[in-house]
Scaffold this motif. Structure first.
Motif, PDB file in Angstrom:
ATOM      1  N   VAL A   1     -10.418   8.119  -6.615  1.00  0.00           N
ATOM      2  CA  VAL A   1     -10.934   6.872  -7.183  1.00  0.00           C
ATOM      3  C   VAL A   1      -9.770   5.986  -7.626  1.00  0.00           C
ATOM      4  O   VAL A   1      -9.741   4.782  -7.346  1.00  0.00           O
ATOM      5  N   LEU A   2      -8.777   6.581  -8.300  1.00  0.00           N
ATOM      6  CA  LEU A   2      -7.596   5.827  -8.731  1.00  0.00           C
ATOM      7  C   LEU A   2      -6.852   5.261  -7.526  1.00  0.00           C
ATOM      8  O   LEU A   2      -6.514   4.076  -7.494  1.00  0.00           O
ATOM      9  N   ALA A   3      -6.627   6.093  -6.533  1.00  0.00           N
ATOM     10  CA  ALA A   3      -5.904   5.648  -5.343  1.00  0.00           C
ATOM     11  C   ALA A   3      -6.684   4.557  -4.605  1.00  0.00           C
ATOM     12  O   ALA A   3      -6.104   3.566  -4.161  1.00  0.00           O
ATOM     13  N   GLY A   4      -7.987   4.734  -4.480  1.00  0.00           N
ATOM     14  CA  GLY A   4      -8.803   3.737  -3.798  1.00  0.00           C
ATOM     15  C   GLY A   4      -8.773   2.390  -4.495  1.00  0.00           C
ATOM     16  O   GLY A   4      -8.657   1.340  -3.861  1.00  0.00           O
ATOM     17  N   ALA A   5      -8.857   2.419  -5.819  1.00  0.00           N
ATOM     18  CA  ALA A   5      -8.806   1.163  -6.577  1.00  0.00           C
ATOM     19  C   ALA A   5      -7.452   0.483  -6.420  1.00  0.00           C
ATOM     20  O   ALA A   5      -7.372  -0.737  -6.223  1.00  0.00           O
ATOM     21  N   LEU A   6      -6.386   1.259  -6.484  1.00  0.00           N
ATOM     22  CA  LEU A   6      -5.055   0.667  -6.355  1.00  0.00           C
ATOM     23  C   LEU A   6      -4.783   0.155  -4.940  1.00  0.00           C
ATOM     24  O   LEU A   6      -4.088  -0.851  -4.770  1.00  0.00           O
ATOM     25  N   LEU A   7      -5.336   0.817  -3.937  1.00  0.00           N
ATOM     26  CA  LEU A   7      -5.113   0.359  -2.565  1.00  0.00           C
ATOM     27  C   LEU A   7      -5.888  -0.915  -2.237  1.00  0.00           C
ATOM     28  O   LEU A   7      -5.606  -1.571  -1.237  1.00  0.00           O
ATOM     29  N   LEU A   8      -6.844  -1.274  -3.067  1.00  0.00           N
ATOM     30  CA  LEU A   8      -7.545  -2.543  -2.852  1.00  0.00           C
ATOM     31  C   LEU A   8      -6.734  -3.736  -3.363  1.00  0.00           C
ATOM     32  O   LEU A   8      -6.980  -4.865  -2.963  1.00  0.00           O
ATOM     33  N   LEU A   9      -5.765  -3.476  -4.235  1.00  0.00           N
ATOM     34  CA  LEU A   9      -4.960  -4.574  -4.775  1.00  0.00           C
ATOM     35  C   LEU A   9      -4.218  -5.370  -3.696  1.00  0.00           C
ATOM     36  O   LEU A   9      -4.232  -6.603  -3.733  1.00  0.00           O
ATOM     37  N   PRO A  10      -3.544  -4.728  -2.723  1.00  0.00           N
ATOM     38  CA  PRO A  10      -2.869  -5.544  -1.698  1.00  0.00           C
ATOM     39  C   PRO A  10      -3.824  -6.395  -0.866  1.00  0.00           C
ATOM     40  O   PRO A  10      -3.427  -7.431  -0.351  1.00  0.00           O
ATOM     41  N   VAL A  11      -5.069  -5.984  -0.745  1.00  0.00           N
ATOM     42  CA  VAL A  11      -6.033  -6.762   0.027  1.00  0.00           C
ATOM     43  C   VAL A  11      -6.314  -8.091  -0.672  1.00  0.00           C
ATOM     44  O   VAL A  11      -6.629  -9.089  -0.021  1.00  0.00           O
ATOM     45  N   VAL A  12      -6.145  -8.134  -1.978  1.00  0.00           N
ATOM     46  CA  VAL A  12      -6.347  -9.375  -2.728  1.00  0.00           C
ATOM     47  C   VAL A  12      -5.389 -10.463  -2.229  1.00  0.00           C
ATOM     48  O   VAL A  12      -5.721 -11.647  -2.258  1.00  0.00           O
ATOM     49  N   LEU A  13      -4.232 -10.064  -1.718  1.00  0.00           N
ATOM     50  CA  LEU A  13      -3.278 -11.044  -1.189  1.00  0.00           C
ATOM     51  C   LEU A  13      -3.822 -11.790   0.021  1.00  0.00           C
ATOM     52  O   LEU A  13      -3.331 -12.858   0.369  1.00  0.00           O
ATOM     53  N   LEU A  14      -4.848 -11.241   0.671  1.00  0.00           N
ATOM     54  CA  LEU A  14      -5.446 -11.901   1.837  1.00  0.00           C
ATOM     55  C   LEU A  14      -6.472 -12.961   1.466  1.00  0.00           C
ATOM     56  O   LEU A  14      -6.861 -13.763   2.317  1.00  0.00           O
ATOM     57  N   VAL A  15      -6.924 -12.983   0.233  1.00  0.00           N
ATOM     58  CA  VAL A  15      -7.997 -13.898  -0.155  1.00  0.00           C
ATOM     59  C   VAL A  15      -7.640 -15.363   0.123  1.00  0.00           C
ATOM     60  O   VAL A  15      -8.438 -16.081   0.713  1.00  0.00           O
ATOM     61  N   PRO A  16      -6.449 -15.854  -0.244  1.00  0.00           N
ATOM     62  CA  PRO A  16      -6.180 -17.269   0.020  1.00  0.00           C
ATOM     63  C   PRO A  16      -5.945 -17.601   1.495  1.00  0.00           C
ATOM     64  O   PRO A  16      -6.091 -18.743   1.895  1.00  0.00           O
TER      65      PRO A  16
ATOM     66  N   SER B   1       0.839  -1.204   0.000  1.00  0.00           N
ATOM     67  CA  SER B   1       0.000   0.000   0.000  1.00  0.00           C
ATOM     68  C   SER B   1       0.871   1.250   0.000  1.00  0.00           C
ATOM     69  O   SER B   1       0.607   2.209  -0.735  1.00  0.00           O
ATOM     70  N   MET B   2       1.908   1.257   0.826  1.00  0.00           N
ATOM     71  CA  MET B   2       2.807   2.411   0.880  1.00  0.00           C
ATOM     72  C   MET B   2       3.556   2.603  -0.434  1.00  0.00           C
ATOM     73  O   MET B   2       3.729   3.729  -0.902  1.00  0.00           O
ATOM     74  N   ILE B   3       3.990   1.510  -1.034  1.00  0.00           N
ATOM     75  CA  ILE B   3       4.684   1.611  -2.326  1.00  0.00           C
ATOM     76  C   ILE B   3       3.743   2.184  -3.379  1.00  0.00           C
ATOM     77  O   ILE B   3       4.125   3.069  -4.156  1.00  0.00           O
ATOM     78  N   LEU B   4       2.503   1.716  -3.411  1.00  0.00           N
ATOM     79  CA  LEU B   4       1.527   2.246  -4.367  1.00  0.00           C
ATOM     80  C   LEU B   4       1.261   3.728  -4.117  1.00  0.00           C
ATOM     81  O   LEU B   4       1.144   4.512  -5.068  1.00  0.00           O
ATOM     82  N   LEU B   5       1.171   4.127  -2.856  1.00  0.00           N
ATOM     83  CA  LEU B   5       0.941   5.539  -2.549  1.00  0.00           C
ATOM     84  C   LEU B   5       2.093   6.408  -3.031  1.00  0.00           C
ATOM     85  O   LEU B   5       1.877   7.500  -3.566  1.00  0.00           O
ATOM     86  N   VAL B   6       3.312   5.942  -2.861  1.00  0.00           N
ATOM     87  CA  VAL B   6       4.468   6.703  -3.348  1.00  0.00           C
ATOM     88  C   VAL B   6       4.440   6.798  -4.865  1.00  0.00           C
ATOM     89  O   VAL B   6       4.689   7.860  -5.445  1.00  0.00           O
ATOM     90  N   LEU B   7       4.107   5.695  -5.529  1.00  0.00           N
ATOM     91  CA  LEU B   7       4.089   5.696  -6.995  1.00  0.00           C
ATOM     92  C   LEU B   7       3.002   6.600  -7.576  1.00  0.00           C
ATOM     93  O   LEU B   7       3.212   7.252  -8.598  1.00  0.00           O
ATOM     94  N   ILE B   8       1.840   6.653  -6.932  1.00  0.00           N
ATOM     95  CA  ILE B   8       0.759   7.456  -7.496  1.00  0.00           C
ATOM     96  C   ILE B   8       0.742   8.888  -6.975  1.00  0.00           C
ATOM     97  O   ILE B   8      -0.017   9.715  -7.469  1.00  0.00           O
ATOM     98  N   SER B   9       1.603   9.199  -6.012  1.00  0.00           N
ATOM     99  CA  SER B   9       1.583  10.560  -5.463  1.00  0.00           C
ATOM    100  C   SER B   9       1.961  11.602  -6.508  1.00  0.00           C
ATOM    101  O   SER B   9       1.508  12.741  -6.430  1.00  0.00           O
TER     102      SER B   9
ATOM    103  N   ILE C   1     -10.709  -3.897   3.630  1.00  0.00           N
ATOM    104  CA  ILE C   1     -11.266  -3.061   2.565  1.00  0.00           C
ATOM    105  C   ILE C   1     -11.885  -1.803   3.164  1.00  0.00           C
ATOM    106  O   ILE C   1     -11.690  -0.688   2.648  1.00  0.00           O
ATOM    107  N   ALA C   2     -12.600  -1.946   4.257  1.00  0.00           N
ATOM    108  CA  ALA C   2     -13.222  -0.780   4.906  1.00  0.00           C
ATOM    109  C   ALA C   2     -12.168   0.207   5.396  1.00  0.00           C
ATOM    110  O   ALA C   2     -12.318   1.422   5.226  1.00  0.00           O
ATOM    111  N   VAL C   3     -11.086  -0.292   5.973  1.00  0.00           N
ATOM    112  CA  VAL C   3     -10.032   0.594   6.468  1.00  0.00           C
ATOM    113  C   VAL C   3      -9.354   1.313   5.301  1.00  0.00           C
ATOM    114  O   VAL C   3      -9.101   2.521   5.371  1.00  0.00           O
ATOM    115  N   GLN C   4      -9.084   0.603   4.214  1.00  0.00           N
ATOM    116  CA  GLN C   4      -8.476   1.250   3.041  1.00  0.00           C
ATOM    117  C   GLN C   4      -9.416   2.318   2.484  1.00  0.00           C
ATOM    118  O   GLN C   4      -8.987   3.409   2.129  1.00  0.00           O
TER     119      GLN C   4
END
Length: 119
Positions: free
Chosen positions: A71-86, A50-58, A97-100
């Motif tokens: 909207v762009l930042a919110g969508a990108l910050l949901l990507l790391p949450v996908v790692l929790l699915v398995p 999440s921090m890496i994505l924030l630096v890249l999109i800043s 997701i709610a916290v992000q």
């Protein structure tokens, strides 16, 4: 980190490894400590990406209007949450997701305003 504290309070209590009863659970405080012991892993899987994505999109913050940037930042910050699915439960994923989303909605600075674009 706030998301992980919420997860540790909302998730089912951890099974008691010392009890022969498979349904035995640890107390609230012991279970909370067990979840908090997993904090470094959560930081590695969700916090760091999440921090890496924030630096890249800043850098895009000044180029996009406020709503488009959020909207762009919110969508990108949901990507790391996908790692929790398995590995995570649905409650863990929903809380993260709610916290992000709350972070993006209330704490993230907006992109440029229309006044800045014209003036």
């Amino acid at each position: 980190m706030a998301g992980w504290v919420l997860v540790s309070l909302t998730e089912p209590r951890i099974a008691d490894p010392g009890d022969p009863d498979p349904g035995a659970r640890l107390g609230l405080w012991s279970s909370f400590q067990g979840y908090m012991a997993g904090s470094p892993g959560m930081l590695l899987f969700v916090g760091a990406p999440s921090m890496i994505l924030l630096v890249l999109i800043s850098g895009r913050r000044t180029k996009l209007p406020g709503d488009e940037f959020k909207v762009l930042a919110g969508a990108l910050l949901l990507l790391p949450v996908v790692l929790l699915v398995p590995v995570g439960s649905w409650m863990m994923i929903i809380v993260q997701i709610a916290v992000q989303a709350l972070f993006v909605a209330f704490l993230m600075p907006a992109g440029r305003s229309d006044r800045e674009a014209t003036g």
